[in-house]
Design a protein around this motif. Structure first.
Motif, PDB file in Angstrom:
ATOM      1  N   GLN A   5       0.839  -1.188   0.000  1.00 12.02           N
ATOM      2  CA  GLN A   5       0.000   0.000   0.000  1.00 12.02           C
ATOM      3  C   GLN A   5       0.880   1.246   0.000  1.00 12.02           C
ATOM      4  O   GLN A   5       1.893   1.303   0.690  1.00 12.02           O
ATOM      5  CB  GLN A   5      -0.883   0.001   1.248  1.00 12.02           C
ATOM      6  N   VAL A   6       0.469   2.219  -0.801  1.00 12.15           N
ATOM      7  CA  VAL A   6       1.170   3.497  -0.880  1.00 12.15           C
ATOM      8  C   VAL A   6       0.179   4.599  -0.534  1.00 12.15           C
ATOM      9  O   VAL A   6      -0.934   4.621  -1.049  1.00 12.15           O
ATOM     10  CB  VAL A   6       1.741   3.728  -2.289  1.00 12.15           C
ATOM     11  N   GLN A   7       0.572   5.485   0.325  1.00 12.89           N
ATOM     12  CA  GLN A   7      -0.229   6.664   0.631  1.00 12.89           C
ATOM     13  C   GLN A   7       0.417   7.876  -0.031  1.00 12.89           C
ATOM     14  O   GLN A   7       1.638   8.043   0.036  1.00 12.89           O
ATOM     15  CB  GLN A   7      -0.326   6.895   2.147  1.00 12.89           C
ATOM     16  N   LEU A   8      -0.417   8.692  -0.651  1.00  6.24           N
ATOM     17  CA  LEU A   8       0.062   9.870  -1.359  1.00  6.24           C
ATOM     18  C   LEU A   8      -0.609  11.108  -0.781  1.00  6.24           C
ATOM     19  O   LEU A   8      -1.824  11.105  -0.541  1.00  6.24           O
ATOM     20  CB  LEU A   8      -0.265   9.769  -2.847  1.00  6.24           C
ATOM     21  N   ALA A   9       0.174  12.149  -0.588  1.00  5.94           N
ATOM     22  CA  ALA A   9      -0.371  13.391  -0.041  1.00  5.94           C
ATOM     23  C   ALA A   9       0.139  14.562  -0.855  1.00  5.94           C
ATOM     24  O   ALA A   9       1.349  14.813  -0.902  1.00  5.94           O
ATOM     25  CB  ALA A   9       0.035  13.537   1.428  1.00  5.94           C
ATOM     26  N   GLU A  10      -0.788  15.264  -1.498  1.00  2.00           N
ATOM     27  CA  GLU A  10      -0.436  16.438  -2.295  1.00  2.00           C
ATOM     28  C   GLU A  10      -0.459  17.687  -1.434  1.00  2.00           C
ATOM     29  O   GLU A  10      -1.208  17.784  -0.454  1.00  2.00           O
ATOM     30  CB  GLU A  10      -1.418  16.634  -3.460  1.00  2.00           C
ATOM     31  N   SER A  11       0.331  18.656  -1.829  1.00  2.00           N
ATOM     32  CA  SER A  11       0.320  19.978  -1.206  1.00  2.00           C
ATOM     33  C   SER A  11       0.822  20.987  -2.221  1.00  2.00           C
ATOM     34  O   SER A  11       1.350  20.620  -3.284  1.00  2.00           O
ATOM     35  CB  SER A  11       1.195  19.995   0.050  1.00  2.00           C
ATOM     36  N   GLY A  12       0.664  22.256  -1.876  1.00  2.00           N
ATOM     37  CA  GLY A  12       1.190  23.312  -2.724  1.00  2.00           C
ATOM     38  C   GLY A  12       0.164  24.031  -3.562  1.00  2.00           C
ATOM     39  O   GLY A  12       0.494  25.002  -4.251  1.00  2.00           O
ATOM     40  N   GLY A  13      -1.076  23.571  -3.523  1.00  2.00           N
ATOM     41  CA  GLY A  13      -2.109  24.277  -4.276  1.00  2.00           C
ATOM     42  C   GLY A  13      -2.447  25.610  -3.642  1.00  2.00           C
ATOM     43  O   GLY A  13      -1.976  25.943  -2.549  1.00  2.00           O
ATOM     44  N   GLY A  14      -3.250  26.388  -4.345  1.00  2.00           N
ATOM     45  CA  GLY A  14      -3.655  27.678  -3.820  1.00  2.00           C
ATOM     46  C   GLY A  14      -4.216  28.564  -4.908  1.00  2.00           C
ATOM     47  O   GLY A  14      -4.538  28.104  -6.005  1.00  2.00           O
ATOM     48  N   LEU A  15      -4.320  29.834  -4.585  1.00  2.00           N
ATOM     49  CA  LEU A  15      -4.846  30.842  -5.503  1.00  2.00           C
ATOM     50  C   LEU A  15      -3.676  31.639  -6.071  1.00  2.00           C
ATOM     51  O   LEU A  15      -2.823  32.127  -5.325  1.00  2.00           O
ATOM     52  CB  LEU A  15      -5.804  31.773  -4.755  1.00  2.00           C
ATOM     53  N   VAL A  16      -3.659  31.772  -7.387  1.00  2.00           N
ATOM     54  CA  VAL A  16      -2.580  32.501  -8.043  1.00  2.00           C
ATOM     55  C   VAL A  16      -3.164  33.264  -9.220  1.00  2.00           C
ATOM     56  O   VAL A  16      -4.169  32.849  -9.816  1.00  2.00           O
ATOM     57  CB  VAL A  16      -1.466  31.523  -8.500  1.00  2.00           C
ATOM     58  N   GLN A  17      -2.549  34.361  -9.562  1.00  2.00           N
ATOM     59  CA  GLN A  17      -2.995  35.140 -10.726  1.00  2.00           C
ATOM     60  C   GLN A  17      -2.505  34.501 -12.009  1.00  2.00           C
ATOM     61  O   GLN A  17      -1.461  33.816 -12.028  1.00  2.00           O
ATOM     62  CB  GLN A  17      -2.482  36.568 -10.627  1.00  2.00           C
ATOM     63  N   ALA A  18      -3.231  34.749 -13.051  1.00  3.69           N
ATOM     64  CA  ALA A  18      -2.811  34.257 -14.366  1.00  3.69           C
ATOM     65  C   ALA A  18      -1.401  34.758 -14.671  1.00  3.69           C
ATOM     66  O   ALA A  18      -1.065  35.913 -14.395  1.00  3.69           O
ATOM     67  CB  ALA A  18      -3.785  34.723 -15.437  1.00  3.69           C
ATOM     68  N   GLY A  19      -0.590  33.863 -15.211  1.00  4.12           N
ATOM     69  CA  GLY A  19       0.805  34.172 -15.488  1.00  4.12           C
ATOM     70  C   GLY A  19       1.749  33.795 -14.364  1.00  4.12           C
ATOM     71  O   GLY A  19       2.979  33.798 -14.548  1.00  4.12           O
ATOM     72  N   GLY A  20       1.184  33.471 -13.216  1.00  4.53           N
ATOM     73  CA  GLY A  20       1.998  33.115 -12.062  1.00  4.53           C
ATOM     74  C   GLY A  20       2.419  31.658 -12.061  1.00  4.53           C
ATOM     75  O   GLY A  20       2.168  30.920 -13.036  1.00  4.53           O
ATOM     76  N   SER A  21       3.040  31.256 -10.961  1.00  2.37           N
ATOM     77  CA  SER A  21       3.586  29.905 -10.837  1.00  2.37           C
ATOM     78  C   SER A  21       3.198  29.289  -9.509  1.00  2.37           C
ATOM     79  O   SER A  21       2.980  29.988  -8.509  1.00  2.37           O
ATOM     80  CB  SER A  21       5.118  29.933 -10.934  1.00  2.37           C
ATOM     81  N   LEU A  22       3.138  27.970  -9.525  1.00  4.99           N
ATOM     82  CA  LEU A  22       2.966  27.177  -8.308  1.00  4.99           C
ATOM     83  C   LEU A  22       3.781  25.905  -8.463  1.00  4.99           C
ATOM     84  O   LEU A  22       3.982  25.428  -9.587  1.00  4.99           O
ATOM     85  CB  LEU A  22       1.500  26.796  -8.081  1.00  4.99           C
ATOM     86  N   ARG A  23       4.200  25.354  -7.339  1.00  4.02           N
ATOM     87  CA  ARG A  23       4.831  24.036  -7.371  1.00  4.02           C
ATOM     88  C   ARG A  23       4.049  23.101  -6.448  1.00  4.02           C
ATOM     89  O   ARG A  23       3.936  23.350  -5.239  1.00  4.02           O
ATOM     90  CB  ARG A  23       6.294  24.084  -6.932  1.00  4.02           C
ATOM     91  N   LEU A  24       3.532  22.051  -7.028  1.00  2.00           N
ATOM     92  CA  LEU A  24       2.833  21.033  -6.259  1.00  2.00           C
ATOM     93  C   LEU A  24       3.807  19.946  -5.839  1.00  2.00           C
ATOM     94  O   LEU A  24       4.735  19.610  -6.583  1.00  2.00           O
ATOM     95  CB  LEU A  24       1.706  20.408  -7.084  1.00  2.00           C
ATOM     96  N   SER A  25       3.580  19.423  -4.647  1.00  2.00           N
ATOM     97  CA  SER A  25       4.380  18.311  -4.139  1.00  2.00           C
ATOM     98  C   SER A  25       3.475  17.131  -3.850  1.00  2.00           C
ATOM     99  O   SER A  25       2.310  17.300  -3.477  1.00  2.00           O
ATOM    100  CB  SER A  25       5.110  18.710  -2.859  1.00  2.00           C
ATOM    101  N   CYS A  26       4.025  15.945  -4.001  1.00  2.00           N
ATOM    102  CA  CYS A  26       3.305  14.716  -3.690  1.00  2.00           C
ATOM    103  C   CYS A  26       4.256  13.828  -2.908  1.00  2.00           C
ATOM    104  O   CYS A  26       5.225  13.311  -3.470  1.00  2.00           O
ATOM    105  CB  CYS A  26       2.843  14.027  -4.964  1.00  2.00           C
ATOM    106  N   VAL A  27       3.981  13.676  -1.623  1.00  2.00           N
ATOM    107  CA  VAL A  27       4.830  12.858  -0.758  1.00  2.00           C
ATOM    108  C   VAL A  27       4.230  11.466  -0.644  1.00  2.00           C
ATOM    109  O   VAL A  27       3.040  11.314  -0.352  1.00  2.00           O
ATOM    110  CB  VAL A  27       4.978  13.483   0.628  1.00  2.00           C
ATOM    111  N   ALA A  28       5.052  10.465  -0.878  1.00  2.00           N
ATOM    112  CA  ALA A  28       4.602   9.077  -0.825  1.00  2.00           C
ATOM    113  C   ALA A  28       5.128   8.397   0.424  1.00  2.00           C
ATOM    114  O   ALA A  28       6.255   8.641   0.860  1.00  2.00           O
ATOM    115  CB  ALA A  28       5.080   8.328  -2.062  1.00  2.00           C
ATOM    116  N   SER A  29       4.320   7.521   0.970  1.00  2.00           N
ATOM    117  CA  SER A  29       4.743   6.732   2.132  1.00  2.00           C
ATOM    118  C   SER A  29       4.164   5.337   2.019  1.00  2.00           C
ATOM    119  O   SER A  29       3.186   5.108   1.316  1.00  2.00           O
ATOM    120  CB  SER A  29       4.280   7.382   3.434  1.00  2.00           C
ATOM    121  N   GLY A  30       4.809   4.411   2.668  1.00  2.00           N
ATOM    122  CA  GLY A  30       4.293   3.063   2.739  1.00  2.00           C
ATOM    123  C   GLY A  30       5.069   2.029   1.954  1.00  2.00           C
ATOM    124  O   GLY A  30       5.189   0.896   2.380  1.00  2.00           O
TER     125      GLY A  30
END
Length: 125
Positions: free
Chosen positions: A1-26
């Motif tokens: 079994q693998v557990q996955l947890a995303e983070s890094g989302g949010g509100l951003v203006q057009a043209g901006g940047s975000l970095r999403l992370s996905c941490v795996a465990s198990g």
């Protein structure tokens, strides 16, 4: 079994940047192909990007090619999705997924065995 947890989302203006992370465990993260998908209200889930378990190959949807980059750090059990030049149409819940390599096309959800809960990305125009 693998557990996955995303983070890094949010509100951003057009043209901006975000970095999403996905941490795996198990289980051993490096043994799995990794993918990112997204789903916006009223639409079906769609493929965004994927990386093979070795990290030697990456794949992107045409709609994000040149703007998004998938990467993985096996030592940290983490996959990333760097999103640049964001557009309002990128607004969605983003999910990471992990799959045992078995030769399936990584564009499709059936290539993956485990899914995270998702993180919301909202791009304002």
């Amino acid at each position: 079994q693998v557990q996955l947890a995303e983070s890094g989302g949010g509100l951003v203006q057009a043209g901006g940047s975000l970095r999403l992370s996905c941490v795996a465990s198990g289980r051993t993260f490096s043994n799995y192909d990794m993918g990112w998908f997204r789903q916006s209200p009223g639409k079906e889930r769609e493929f965004v990007a994927a990386a093979t378990w070795t990290g030697s190959s990456t794949f992107y949807a045409d709609s994000v090619k040149g703007r998004f980059t998938i990467s993985r750090d096996n030592a940290r059990n983490t996959a990333y999705l760097q999103m640049n030049s964001l557009k309002s149409e990128d607004t969605a819940v983003y999910y990471c997924a992990a799959g045992v390599p078995r030769g399936l096309v990584l564009f499709y959800g059936n290539a993956y065995d485990y899914w995270g809960q998702g993180t919301q990305v909202t791009v304002s125009s």
